[in-house]
Design an enzyme around this catalytic site. Structure first.
Site, PDB file in Angstrom:
ATOM      1  CD  GLU A  47      -2.893  -1.104   2.365  1.00  0.00           C
ATOM      2  OE1 GLU A  47      -3.716  -2.002   2.095  1.00  0.00           O
ATOM      3  OE2 GLU A  47      -2.496  -0.485   3.304  1.00  0.00           O
ATOM      4  CD  GLU A  58      -4.681 -10.472  -6.085  1.00  0.00           C
ATOM      5  OE1 GLU A  58      -3.982  -9.747  -5.494  1.00  0.00           O
ATOM      6  OE2 GLU A  58      -5.894 -10.600  -6.204  1.00  0.00           O
ATOM      7  CB  CYS A  90      -9.268  -5.976  -7.554  1.00  0.00           C
ATOM      8  SG  CYS A  90      -8.016  -5.265  -8.292  1.00  0.00           S
ATOM      9  CB  CYS A  93      -5.885  -8.320  -9.744  1.00  0.00           C
ATOM     10  SG  CYS A  93      -4.867  -7.489  -8.771  1.00  0.00           S
TER      11      CYS A  93
END
Length: 134
Positions: A47, A58, A90, A93
């Site tokens: 992050e 991923e 997500c 990804c």
């Protein structure tokens, strides 16, 4: 090559959660991509205070695989989270994985370590890939 089980690949992904940098969400994710020759590429989420600069586990594993020359030999990926429910990749990804392996097998797990599987084409039906540009 010795066949790696889904559980073995998932355990590698679970170990990657320890390396996640998640000071904002406190939601570590680990990933591990298995290639046909038995090579495994791992990733964790990283992050950033500028949230858009964060990267998912991923995509970390994917970028490592591609940068090492593995683009068309992915067998499966394990994606595991610390959540009560397993977290699916997500949209970003899904799109990045689809670029290289539209039929990739995805192993999903949460903190209870119960695993389930789904294919990428099930998660992203009618995906947009390189063939769309031919």
């Amino acid at each position: 090559m010795t066949e790696m089980t889904d559980r073995e690949l998932a355990e590698i992904a679970y170990s990657m959660q320890e390396r996640a940098y998640v000071p904002y969400s406190n939601y570590p994710v680990g990933a591990a991509i298995l290639c046909a020759d038995g090579t495994v590429f791992t990733g964790c989420n990283v992050e950033n205070a500028a949230y858009g600069s964060s990267i998912c586990a991923e995509r970390t594993a994917l970028l490592k695989a591609v940068s090492e020359g593995h683009r068309d030999d992915w067998v499966k990926i394990a994606v595991v989270t610390s959540g009560d429910d397993a977290g699916y990749p997500c949209g970003s990804c899904r799109q990045m994985l689809y670029e290289f392996a539209p039929d990739l097998k995805i192993i999903i797990g949460g903190k209870d370590k119960v695993l389930s599987t789904i294919t990428l084409s099930e998660l992203l039906p009618h995906g947009f890939g390189p063939s769309a540009l031919d």
